[in-house]
Design a protein around this motif. Structure first.
Motif, PDB file in Angstrom:
ATOM      1  N   VAL A  15      38.777 -27.498 -11.859  1.00  0.00           N
ATOM      2  CA  VAL A  15      38.610 -27.231 -10.428  1.00  0.00           C
ATOM      3  C   VAL A  15      38.940 -25.765 -10.183  1.00  0.00           C
ATOM      4  N   VAL A  16      37.954 -25.023  -9.749  1.00  0.00           N
ATOM      5  CA  VAL A  16      38.140 -23.613  -9.406  1.00  0.00           C
ATOM      6  C   VAL A  16      38.361 -23.551  -7.894  1.00  0.00           C
ATOM      7  N   ALA A  17      39.525 -23.037  -7.509  1.00  0.00           N
ATOM      8  CA  ALA A  17      39.972 -23.135  -6.112  1.00  0.00           C
ATOM      9  C   ALA A  17      39.693 -21.857  -5.344  1.00  0.00           C
ATOM     10  N   TYR A  18      38.804 -21.963  -4.327  1.00  0.00           N
ATOM     11  CA  TYR A  18      38.623 -20.811  -3.451  1.00  0.00           C
ATOM     12  C   TYR A  18      39.452 -20.986  -2.178  1.00  0.00           C
ATOM     13  N   ALA A  19      39.627 -19.882  -1.461  1.00  0.00           N
ATOM     14  CA  ALA A  19      40.540 -19.808  -0.309  1.00  0.00           C
ATOM     15  C   ALA A  19      41.973 -20.172  -0.684  1.00  0.00           C
ATOM     16  N   PRO A  20      42.461 -19.780  -1.865  1.00  0.00           N
ATOM     17  CA  PRO A  20      43.814 -20.178  -2.266  1.00  0.00           C
ATOM     18  C   PRO A  20      44.918 -19.509  -1.459  1.00  0.00           C
ATOM     19  N   LEU A  21      44.596 -18.375  -0.823  1.00  0.00           N
ATOM     20  CA  LEU A  21      45.583 -17.669  -0.008  1.00  0.00           C
ATOM     21  C   LEU A  21      45.511 -18.086   1.457  1.00  0.00           C
ATOM     22  N   MET A  22      44.634 -19.040   1.753  1.00  0.00           N
ATOM     23  CA  MET A  22      44.561 -19.696   3.059  1.00  0.00           C
ATOM     24  C   MET A  22      44.103 -18.776   4.180  1.00  0.00           C
TER      25      MET A  22
ATOM     26  N   LEU B  65      39.496 -24.659   6.013  1.00  0.00           N
ATOM     27  CA  LEU B  65      39.413 -23.322   6.583  1.00  0.00           C
ATOM     28  C   LEU B  65      38.023 -22.717   6.485  1.00  0.00           C
ATOM     29  N   VAL B  66      37.206 -23.232   5.589  1.00  0.00           N
ATOM     30  CA  VAL B  66      35.860 -22.707   5.372  1.00  0.00           C
ATOM     31  C   VAL B  66      34.874 -23.793   5.758  1.00  0.00           C
ATOM     32  N   ASP B  67      33.998 -23.509   6.696  1.00  0.00           N
ATOM     33  CA  ASP B  67      33.116 -24.550   7.217  1.00  0.00           C
ATOM     34  C   ASP B  67      31.725 -23.993   7.533  1.00  0.00           C
ATOM     35  N   PRO B  68      30.983 -23.530   6.520  1.00  0.00           N
ATOM     36  CA  PRO B  68      29.641 -23.038   6.789  1.00  0.00           C
ATOM     37  C   PRO B  68      28.702 -24.156   7.207  1.00  0.00           C
ATOM     38  N   ASP B  69      27.719 -23.821   8.036  1.00  0.00           N
ATOM     39  CA  ASP B  69      26.759 -24.815   8.503  1.00  0.00           C
ATOM     40  C   ASP B  69      25.995 -25.420   7.331  1.00  0.00           C
ATOM     41  N   GLY B  70      25.801 -26.705   7.383  1.00  0.00           N
ATOM     42  CA  GLY B  70      24.994 -27.374   6.388  1.00  0.00           C
ATOM     43  C   GLY B  70      25.722 -27.717   5.107  1.00  0.00           C
ATOM     44  N   ALA B  71      27.036 -27.483   5.063  1.00  0.00           N
ATOM     45  CA  ALA B  71      27.756 -27.732   3.817  1.00  0.00           C
ATOM     46  C   ALA B  71      28.004 -29.216   3.612  1.00  0.00           C
ATOM     47  N   ALA B  72      28.053 -29.613   2.371  1.00  0.00           N
ATOM     48  CA  ALA B  72      28.443 -30.978   2.016  1.00  0.00           C
ATOM     49  C   ALA B  72      29.904 -30.950   1.614  1.00  0.00           C
ATOM     50  N   TRP B  73      30.737 -31.685   2.355  1.00  0.00           N
ATOM     51  CA  TRP B  73      32.179 -31.519   2.168  1.00  0.00           C
ATOM     52  C   TRP B  73      32.751 -32.500   1.172  1.00  0.00           C
ATOM     53  N   ASN B  74      33.835 -32.048   0.518  1.00  0.00           N
ATOM     54  CA  ASN B  74      34.555 -32.900  -0.420  1.00  0.00           C
ATOM     55  C   ASN B  74      35.498 -33.831   0.317  1.00  0.00           C
TER      56      ASN B  74
ATOM     57  N   ALA C  13      24.253 -30.995 -20.242  1.00  0.00           N
ATOM     58  CA  ALA C  13      25.449 -30.167 -20.410  1.00  0.00           C
ATOM     59  C   ALA C  13      26.625 -30.803 -19.672  1.00  0.00           C
ATOM     60  N   PRO C  14      27.823 -30.651 -20.216  1.00  0.00           N
ATOM     61  CA  PRO C  14      28.991 -31.068 -19.437  1.00  0.00           C
ATOM     62  C   PRO C  14      29.159 -30.171 -18.227  1.00  0.00           C
ATOM     63  N   ILE C  15      29.710 -30.716 -17.159  1.00  0.00           N
ATOM     64  CA  ILE C  15      30.036 -29.888 -15.988  1.00  0.00           C
ATOM     65  C   ILE C  15      31.355 -29.187 -16.282  1.00  0.00           C
ATOM     66  N   ALA C  16      31.302 -27.878 -16.408  1.00  0.00           N
ATOM     67  CA  ALA C  16      32.489 -27.121 -16.777  1.00  0.00           C
ATOM     68  C   ALA C  16      33.451 -26.957 -15.613  1.00  0.00           C
ATOM     69  N   ALA C  17      32.916 -26.851 -14.391  1.00  0.00           N
ATOM     70  CA  ALA C  17      33.779 -26.565 -13.246  1.00  0.00           C
ATOM     71  C   ALA C  17      33.141 -27.043 -11.958  1.00  0.00           C
ATOM     72  N   ASN C  18      33.993 -27.389 -11.012  1.00  0.00           N
ATOM     73  CA  ASN C  18      33.595 -27.656  -9.630  1.00  0.00           C
ATOM     74  C   ASN C  18      34.428 -26.724  -8.765  1.00  0.00           C
ATOM     75  N   GLN C  19      33.771 -25.777  -8.117  1.00  0.00           N
ATOM     76  CA  GLN C  19      34.488 -24.814  -7.281  1.00  0.00           C
ATOM     77  C   GLN C  19      34.538 -25.321  -5.840  1.00  0.00           C
ATOM     78  N   VAL C  20      35.753 -25.497  -5.327  1.00  0.00           N
ATOM     79  CA  VAL C  20      35.937 -26.054  -3.991  1.00  0.00           C
ATOM     80  C   VAL C  20      37.081 -25.333  -3.278  1.00  0.00           C
ATOM     81  N   GLU C  21      37.114 -25.469  -1.977  1.00  0.00           N
ATOM     82  CA  GLU C  21      38.261 -24.986  -1.205  1.00  0.00           C
ATOM     83  C   GLU C  21      39.485 -25.835  -1.562  1.00  0.00           C
TER      84      GLU C  21
END
Length: 266
Positions: free
Chosen positions: A177-184, A257-266, A148-156
């Motif tokens: 690109v689906v943007a979370y934390a858009p209001l900072m 602004l979002v930094d959960p433990d164990g995350a792989a960052w962009n 399947a094509p990748i439809a979206a990558n949701q990131v801060e």
């Protein structure tokens, strides 16, 4: 919703909205005033409330773009399948429009995990496959493994974390690109350019941040809100001038602004 249609913008983020009654009412209100994209996750513990909001609204299910995400601890193949079925049951739907890998961590193993997402799409349990918090390297690996094509990558994403290189990669490959934390997360007022533009326009720095994102090609922000006034404000931010966009683009400060433990960052 048509599987080839663009992902509706903006979406409604529901992270943190875990009071069932409030969450269901938020979803109902959002749909009534014009939202058509709802974002939830197994991690948010609110899928049932999101489903109730959809079911008790006047908006037909086929007009709603519904996305959920598989928890990192549930990314072993059999767990993906089992917990997706539970998500569908909680949501009260036969399929979602987008099913994400929530984080490339925990039980995630690309070669084992991703084929199950293909299978779920083939079985009609999701219309599209997405990933979240993936770097360009992880995206490249996923594209090689998925049918399947990748439809979206949701990131801060916001003015202090514009993710320019990642966005360019996604644009070239038709990945939204689906943007979370858009209001900072309450920090927009601390950014001089946003505060100055907001003062000039008689609006808020958060509205300026959201407007900037909505004017970026290939980006769909998913701001969080509960009250109707905030929902309406996020649905209709101002249109920025080219000069205002350039002022925001020129911001040099960078902050995640979002930094959960164990995350792989962009």
């Amino acid at each position: 919703m048509d599987e080839t249609a663009p992902i509706p913008s903006p979406g409604l983020g529901t992270s943190g909205n875990d009071d069932p009654d409030r969450c269901a009412e938020t979803v109902r209100t959002a749909l009534e005033i014009g939202y058509r994209h709802l974002d939830t996750a197994q991690m948010y513990d609110n899928e049932a409330a999101v489903g109730e909001g959809i079911a008790t609204s006047d908006v037909p299910r086929e007009d709603v773009f519904l996305a959920t995400k598989v928890h990192p601890s549930n990314l072993a193949p059999e767990d993906v399948r089992e917990t997706t079925d539970r998500s569908l049951e909680r949501l009260g739907v036969e399929r979602v429009d987008l099913l994400y890998v929530h984080w490339p961590t925990g039980a995630y193993d690309a070669e084992a995990t991703l084929p199950v997402f293909d299978e779920l799409r083939e079985e009609g349990k999701t219309a599209r496959v997405g990933v979240s918090n993936f770097t360009t390297d992880l995206l490249e690996e996923a594209r090689e493994l998925l049918d399947a094509p990748i439809a979206a990558n949701q990131v801060e994403m916001h003015p202090l974390l514009p993710q320019d290189d990642l966005l360019a990669y996604c644009r070239e490959r038709d990945v939204t690109v689906v943007a979370y934390a858009p209001l900072m997360q309450g920090e927009a007022g601390d950014v001089d350019a946003l505060a100055d533009i907001a003062a000039d326009r008689g609006t808020t720095p958060e509205a300026v941040s959201l407007a900037w994102l909505r004017q970026r090609d290939g980006v769909v922000p998913i701001p969080k809100a509960t009250g109707e006034a905030h929902l309406r404000a996020n649905l209709d931010p101002p249109t920025l001038s080219a000069d205002e966009v350039a002022r925001i683009d020129a911001i040099e400060e960078r902050e995640r602004l979002v930094d959960p433990d164990g995350a792989a960052w962009n």
